[in-house]
Design a protein around this motif. Structure first.
Motif, PDB file in Angstrom:
ATOM      1  N   SER A 133      29.418  60.712  -3.012  1.00  0.00           N
ATOM      2  CA  SER A 133      28.029  60.627  -2.534  1.00  0.00           C
ATOM      3  C   SER A 133      27.743  59.341  -1.761  1.00  0.00           C
ATOM      4  O   SER A 133      26.637  59.136  -1.291  1.00  0.00           O
ATOM      5  N   THR A 135      28.268  56.385   1.239  1.00  0.00           N
ATOM      6  CA  THR A 135      28.543  56.360   2.674  1.00  0.00           C
ATOM      7  C   THR A 135      30.043  56.117   2.959  1.00  0.00           C
ATOM      8  O   THR A 135      30.702  55.372   2.232  1.00  0.00           O
ATOM      9  N   SER A 160      29.172  66.467   1.347  1.00  0.00           N
ATOM     10  CA  SER A 160      28.011  66.114   0.512  1.00  0.00           C
ATOM     11  C   SER A 160      26.798  65.839   1.382  1.00  0.00           C
ATOM     12  O   SER A 160      25.681  66.248   1.065  1.00  0.00           O
ATOM     13  N   GLY A 164      23.261  67.957   1.284  1.00  0.00           N
ATOM     14  CA  GLY A 164      21.989  67.280   1.032  1.00  0.00           C
ATOM     15  C   GLY A 164      21.013  67.441   2.186  1.00  0.00           C
ATOM     16  O   GLY A 164      19.807  67.565   1.982  1.00  0.00           O
ATOM     17  N   THR A 189      20.565  59.066  -2.005  1.00  0.00           N
ATOM     18  CA  THR A 189      21.594  58.742  -2.999  1.00  0.00           C
ATOM     19  C   THR A 189      22.688  59.808  -3.011  1.00  0.00           C
ATOM     20  O   THR A 189      23.867  59.501  -3.128  1.00  0.00           O
ATOM     21  N   ALA A 190      22.309  61.077  -2.887  1.00  0.00           N
ATOM     22  CA  ALA A 190      23.292  62.162  -2.957  1.00  0.00           C
ATOM     23  C   ALA A 190      23.979  62.400  -1.616  1.00  0.00           C
ATOM     24  O   ALA A 190      25.140  62.789  -1.570  1.00  0.00           O
ATOM     25  N   HIS A 192      23.734  60.275   1.437  1.00  0.00           N
ATOM     26  CA  HIS A 192      23.855  59.111   2.341  1.00  0.00           C
ATOM     27  C   HIS A 192      23.219  59.307   3.728  1.00  0.00           C
ATOM     28  O   HIS A 192      22.107  59.791   3.828  1.00  0.00           O
ATOM     29  N   GLY A 193      23.952  58.995   4.788  1.00  0.00           N
ATOM     30  CA  GLY A 193      23.368  58.984   6.138  1.00  0.00           C
ATOM     31  C   GLY A 193      22.957  60.343   6.685  1.00  0.00           C
ATOM     32  O   GLY A 193      21.946  60.463   7.372  1.00  0.00           O
ATOM     33  N   ILE A 194      23.743  61.380   6.393  1.00  0.00           N
ATOM     34  CA  ILE A 194      23.417  62.700   6.938  1.00  0.00           C
ATOM     35  C   ILE A 194      22.119  63.204   6.297  1.00  0.00           C
ATOM     36  O   ILE A 194      21.252  63.767   6.964  1.00  0.00           O
ATOM     37  N   THR A 196      19.846  61.166   5.101  1.00  0.00           N
ATOM     38  CA  THR A 196      18.805  60.278   5.615  1.00  0.00           C
ATOM     39  C   THR A 196      18.296  60.743   6.977  1.00  0.00           C
ATOM     40  O   THR A 196      17.101  60.705   7.252  1.00  0.00           O
ATOM     41  N   ALA A 197      19.231  61.205   7.822  1.00  0.00           N
ATOM     42  CA  ALA A 197      18.837  61.700   9.145  1.00  0.00           C
ATOM     43  C   ALA A 197      17.817  62.822   8.997  1.00  0.00           C
ATOM     44  O   ALA A 197      16.817  62.884   9.707  1.00  0.00           O
ATOM     45  N   GLY A 211      17.245  55.708   3.545  1.00  0.00           N
ATOM     46  CA  GLY A 211      18.099  54.713   4.197  1.00  0.00           C
ATOM     47  C   GLY A 211      18.442  53.569   3.257  1.00  0.00           C
ATOM     48  O   GLY A 211      19.580  53.110   3.201  1.00  0.00           O
ATOM     49  N   ILE A 214      21.143  54.528   0.743  1.00  0.00           N
ATOM     50  CA  ILE A 214      22.538  54.495   1.226  1.00  0.00           C
ATOM     51  C   ILE A 214      23.183  53.178   0.814  1.00  0.00           C
ATOM     52  O   ILE A 214      24.256  53.143   0.223  1.00  0.00           O
ATOM     53  N   GLY A 215      22.490  52.083   1.150  1.00  0.00           N
ATOM     54  CA  GLY A 215      23.037  50.765   0.868  1.00  0.00           C
ATOM     55  C   GLY A 215      23.107  50.487  -0.626  1.00  0.00           C
ATOM     56  O   GLY A 215      24.134  50.022  -1.136  1.00  0.00           O
TER      57      GLY A 215
ATOM     58  N   VAL B  30      25.989  47.993   6.883  1.00  0.00           N
ATOM     59  CA  VAL B  30      25.006  47.933   5.794  1.00  0.00           C
ATOM     60  C   VAL B  30      24.549  46.480   5.583  1.00  0.00           C
ATOM     61  O   VAL B  30      23.361  46.203   5.399  1.00  0.00           O
ATOM     62  N   MET B  61      20.134  60.167  14.828  1.00  0.00           N
ATOM     63  CA  MET B  61      21.130  59.807  13.821  1.00  0.00           C
ATOM     64  C   MET B  61      22.039  60.981  13.453  1.00  0.00           C
ATOM     65  O   MET B  61      23.252  60.819  13.319  1.00  0.00           O
ATOM     66  N   PHE B  65      26.887  61.821  13.403  1.00  0.00           N
ATOM     67  CA  PHE B  65      27.781  62.176  12.299  1.00  0.00           C
ATOM     68  C   PHE B  65      28.741  63.302  12.662  1.00  0.00           C
ATOM     69  O   PHE B  65      29.689  63.576  11.925  1.00  0.00           O
ATOM     70  N   PHE B  90      31.982  69.593  -6.471  1.00  0.00           N
ATOM     71  CA  PHE B  90      31.183  69.185  -5.326  1.00  0.00           C
ATOM     72  C   PHE B  90      29.738  69.687  -5.448  1.00  0.00           C
ATOM     73  O   PHE B  90      28.779  68.929  -5.323  1.00  0.00           O
ATOM     74  N   SER B  94      26.531  67.306  -6.570  1.00  0.00           N
ATOM     75  CA  SER B  94      25.511  67.051  -5.550  1.00  0.00           C
ATOM     76  C   SER B  94      24.114  67.340  -6.074  1.00  0.00           C
ATOM     77  O   SER B  94      23.182  66.556  -5.885  1.00  0.00           O
ATOM     78  N   VAL B  97      23.066  64.853  -9.001  1.00  0.00           N
ATOM     79  CA  VAL B  97      22.646  63.538  -8.527  1.00  0.00           C
ATOM     80  C   VAL B  97      21.209  63.573  -8.024  1.00  0.00           C
ATOM     81  O   VAL B  97      20.398  62.705  -8.348  1.00  0.00           O
TER      82      VAL B  97
END
Lengths: 233, 121
Positions: A133, A135, A160, A164, A189-190, A192-194, A196-197, A211, A214-215, B30, B61, B65, B90, B94, B97
């Motif tokens: 999960s 990044t 993942s 999400g 959290t589950a 990440h970036g995709i 978040t987009a 966002g 992610i960090g 990050v 964004m 990806f 998986f 997912s 979480v």
């Protein structure tokens, strides 16, 4: 024929193909308005299908693809801008955000590796699933450290993210999570970036919170997972 | 606009340098995000200087990806070898979480700052 394969190995092919397919996928997504037509997941699927049918190696696609991938770096940095804009709302939720991410990180590690272990997955697979999960760059670093298969982790991270992004916000509403910041935190959290987009497209508070997740999830998992590995394996 | 992109790349670069120098497993971009957030908060970088470039990148964004996602095609065989534990773990993980994170955050948020949300039950 030689001219054709020459062209395939220029950035024009990978960049052009990605933009054309993504534009097409976005049109279909907008027209249908259905989450099952998620443009990122469909673009990835369509491009893979085209490359396989045309017997074109991934490397030829990546000649151009890597330029698009490069833009991801400054985009992650750019997440500071909406975070800054929403700082008051986010600072007011410091505790729920931090605790939510820590709980999510632990559940992610335990549920992913635990389920695979119960179903008889090999050690390599169990370890590669644990950071799925997080990044990509952090996940790869963790897998290397604990001895999983880096490529498998990279593939699972993308999957993942797509899952999400496709149904994360809808799943959250379904199970009664109505708080926008909580939805953003869960999807970030589950997925990440995709994820978040997707959140950035639908919610002004949930997007930046995703966002941030992610960090935060990256750092918490990078710290906890090797520790849990030493303690429990 | 060019100034905004230059600043974003500069902060990414600073993040990459720090990530390498400190040997932390956190990627440079990050760290760059955290540094830019601090710089905006302290007024070292003005919001107007970066907002336009940042919004342009963030609104696209999802597109960035796709190349990484296409890379999954290289590992179909690897996934196929133990597909059952991988696929089940998986999906289970997912959704677990999202539920755990979302419920926890919502519960704590409600008790902490009530009436703050527009979704009062």
């Amino acid at each position: 024929m030689t001219m054709g394969s020459d062209l395939l190995n220029t950035p024009l092919f990978g960049i052009g193909l990605t933009l054309v397919i993504f534009e097409l996928a976005q049109r279909i997504y907008r027209k249908t308005g259905s989450i099952w037509f998620n443009p990122v997941a469909w673009s990835i699927g369509l491009i893979i299908t085209l490359l396989m049918v045309g017997d074109i190696p991934y490397d030829a696609y990546a000649v151009g693809g890597k330029y698009i991938l490069f833009l991801l770096g400054p985009t992650v940095v750019a997440l500071a801008v909406p975070l800054y804009q929403r700082r008051t709302e986010i600072l007011a939720r410091k505790k729920p955000i931090l605790i939510g991410v820590v709980v999510g990180a632990v559940v992610s590690i335990v549920s992913a590796s635990g389920t695979a272990w119960l179903l008889g997955g090999s050690k390599n697979v169990v370890l590669s699933l644990a950071p799925k999960s997080v990044t990509t760059p952090i996940a790869i670093g963790i897998t290397e450290q604990i001895g999983g298969i880096v490529e498998l982790t990279a593939a699972l991270v993308v999957m993942s993210g797509c899952l999400g992004a496709i149904c994360g916000p809808e799943f959250c509403r379904l199970i009664g999570i109505k708080n926008n910041a909580a939805v953003g935190l869960a999807v970030g959290t589950a997925a990440h970036g995709i994820g978040t987009a997707r959140m950035l497209e639908i919610d002004r508070l949930g997007g930046p919170v995703a966002g941030l997740a992610i960090g935060l999830n990256g750092m918490v998992t990078a710290f906890l997972l090797p520790l849990m590995f030493i303690l429990f394996w | 606009m060019v100034r905004g992109f230059a600043l974003l790349l500069l902060f990414q670069f600073l993040g990459e340098v720090l990530s390498r120098a400190l040997h932390v497993p956190v990627p440079g971009n990050v760290i760059g995000m955290a540094l830019l957030l601090v710089a905006l908060g302290r007024g070292w970088v003005s919001f107007a200087a970066v907002s336009e470039a940042a919004e342009l990148l963030l609104s696209h964004m999802a597109l960035f990806f796709i190349p990484a996602g296409v890379g999954v095609m290289l590992y179909f065989e690897l996934i196929g070898r133990e597909w059952l534990p991988i696929v089940v773990a998986f999906f289970v993980s997912s959704f677990a979480v999202m539920a755990a994170t979302g419920w926890t955050a919502q519960l704590l948020d409600r008790s902490q700052c009530q009436g703050d949300d527009d979704d009062g039950e």
